[in-house]
Design an enzyme around this catalytic site. Structure first.
Site, PDB file in Angstrom:
ATOM      1  N   ASP A 210       0.844  -1.204   0.000  1.00 45.71           N
ATOM      2  CA  ASP A 210       0.000   0.000   0.000  1.00 45.71           C
ATOM      3  C   ASP A 210       0.879   1.254   0.000  1.00 45.71           C
ATOM      4  O   ASP A 210       1.637   1.467   0.941  1.00 45.71           O
ATOM      5  CB  ASP A 210      -0.900  -0.036   1.242  1.00 45.71           C
ATOM      6  CG  ASP A 210      -2.008   0.995   1.209  1.00 45.71           C
ATOM      7  OD1 ASP A 210      -1.913   1.943   0.416  1.00 45.71           O
ATOM      8  OD2 ASP A 210      -2.963   0.848   1.994  1.00 45.71           O
ATOM      9  N   HIS A 303     -10.177  -1.271  -6.930  1.00 48.99           N
ATOM     10  CA  HIS A 303      -9.765  -0.056  -6.230  1.00 48.99           C
ATOM     11  C   HIS A 303      -8.807   0.791  -7.070  1.00 48.99           C
ATOM     12  O   HIS A 303      -8.958   2.000  -7.184  1.00 48.99           O
ATOM     13  CB  HIS A 303      -9.121  -0.441  -4.894  1.00 48.99           C
ATOM     14  CG  HIS A 303      -8.719   0.728  -4.056  1.00 48.99           C
ATOM     15  ND1 HIS A 303      -9.621   1.628  -3.542  1.00 48.99           N
ATOM     16  CD2 HIS A 303      -7.494   1.156  -3.644  1.00 48.99           C
ATOM     17  CE1 HIS A 303      -8.982   2.550  -2.853  1.00 48.99           C
ATOM     18  NE2 HIS A 303      -7.685   2.292  -2.895  1.00 48.99           N
TER      19      HIS A 303
END
Ligand code: HEM
Length: 394
Positions: A210, A303
């Site tokens: 991330d 996403h």
């Protein structure tokens, strides 16, 4: 081998030497802990055109503290508070105790400490300066995905405290909070952590890499997209904005998803963080690629496909921290992300992306925004003598 370790051993150092070099006494005698990457003494400069803690490589621990101004506080009080915070932060970040520090020993390991201060929307009203509030400084619009808890939403003032060591963060938060206790009440404290072995991108608690797509520190893009140039609000030149979203992650239901499902949700591989259309983490995702049946390799609802900027002006800096707090009754875990986004203009850069994700994002099945706050981050204190936010009040 840590420098100085053998010399300290020879000197027969017990507790004092152990504390200084990161070794401790185990049941069987002297145990050397894993090297920490730095010795806890590294300093990030406090003074500068920008506040530290944004362009700074994120250290392992963070506390975001939201304060409300106490009733009756006025402009002079706010200036007084900012002078105190400036003085305390300048000392603590250098590894020096704050004035009247009751635990000065805890200041000795700055561990890359940064203290970053932000202003919430209502501070401008209290200070009698409503016309100096940037137009984007207001609560985000309500999104259908939101389940906001007032206990994590909004605040008049923000302290963002980051360091490599949790003790350093705790001490700094304690000192900075108690020195202004007559002027504020604590609205929330949100603690987080992130681990980034050298050269690697952090993982969140869903297991994903991330933070791959971001704005590089000390780049032209950073100056252009993150730091304000004072065009709209001259006092804010060198500052920026922070959107802090507390996003809960349902790890129990996420556990039920297999690797394929997880990768289609994000559009990237869990193992490497590479886009489903590439092999390396930093390969550009190809949102137009289709498989032999004509089905997009990266799902349009994933996403990454939804979050990706549609034009250059939609980019912002992400500097998230994981949280893993004590579960409530009947809960097994209470985990998520302290999603922190920094940009020159919330409305232009952040909002369209958040709006898109609130409409469609495969990840929404497992994630729920439960806190939200927006702050103006004033510029740094260029040199000793000034105070944080000074230009706002001049
Ligand atoms: C990318 C996770 C919330 C904006 C990513 C990636 C992951 C991820 C794994 C791919 C790797 C990367 O480039 O960093 C999450 C999780 C979230 C969350 C777990 C919530 C718990 C958000 C929110 C926003 C956002 C709220 C903005 C409103 C972005 C952007 C990218 C990204 C802009 C880069 C997309 C690209 O250009 O490829 N996120 N994210 N994310 N996320 Fe999130």
């Amino acid at each position: 081998e840590l420098p100085g370790l053998s010399r300290r051993r020879l000197l027969g150092g017990g507790a004092v030497a152990a504390g200084a070099v990161g070794i401790g006494w185990g049941a069987s005698g002297l145990v050397r802990r894993e090297p920490h990457g730095d010795d806890g003494l590294d300093v990030v400069a406090f003074h500068g055109a920008h506040q530290a803690g944004i362009e700074t490589t994120p250290p392992g621990h963070a506390a975001f503290v939201g304060f409300d101004l106490a009733p009756g506080v006025d402009r002079a009080d706010i200036i007084g508070l900012l002078r105190i915070w400036t003085d305390d932060a300048a000392r603590l970040t250098r590894g020096l105790p704050a004035l009247a520090d009751t635990e000065p020993e805890l200041a000795a390991r700055p561990a890359r400490l940064t203290v970053t201060v932000g202003f919430g929307p209502d501070l401008f009203t209290v200070a009698g300066l409503p016309e100096r509030r940037p137009p984007w400084l207001r609560p985000l619009p309500a999104f259908p995905i939101d389940r906001l808890d007032p206990a994590y939403t909004g605040a008049d003032l923000l302290l963002q405290v980051c360091a490599e060591e949790a003790t350093t963060v705790a001490h700094a938060v304690r000192v900075l909070s108690k020195h202004v206790r007559s002027l504020v009440t604590v609205r929330w404290v949100q603690r987080g952590f992130r681990d980034e072995p050298k050269g690697q991108t952090m993982r969140n608690l869903m297991g994903q890499v991330d933070g791959t797509v971001n704005i590089a520190a000390r780049s032209v893009d950073f100056d252009r997209l993150v730091w304000d140039d004072g065009t709209a609000m001259p006092w804010l030149a060198g500052g920026t904005s922070l959107v802090l979203r507390r996003i809960a992650i349902d790890l129990d239901t996420w556990d039920e998803l297999d690797t394929d499902g997880r990768e289609l949700t994000v559009g990237r591989r869990v193992s490497t963080g590479a886009p489903l259309t590439g092999v390396d983490e930093f390969d550009e995702p190809d949102l137009t690629a289709v498989d032999r049946f004509g089905i997009p390799v990266i799902p349009p609802s994933s996403h990454v496909a939804r979050a990706r900027h549609t034009h250059d002006g939609e980019r912002f800096l992400r500097r998230a921290y994981n949280y893993d707090d004590a579960p409530g009754p009947g809960q097994l875990s209470n985990s998520g992300l302290l999603f922190a986004a920094y940009q020159r203009d919330v409305d232009v850069q952040f909002l369209p992306v958040q709006q898109r994700l609130a409409e469609v994002d495969a990840l929404n099945e497992w994630t729920t925004p439960i806190g939200s706050a927006v702050f103006a981050i004033p510029p740094g204190v260029a040199e000793p003598g000034g105070y944080l936010g000074q230009r706002l009040f001049e």
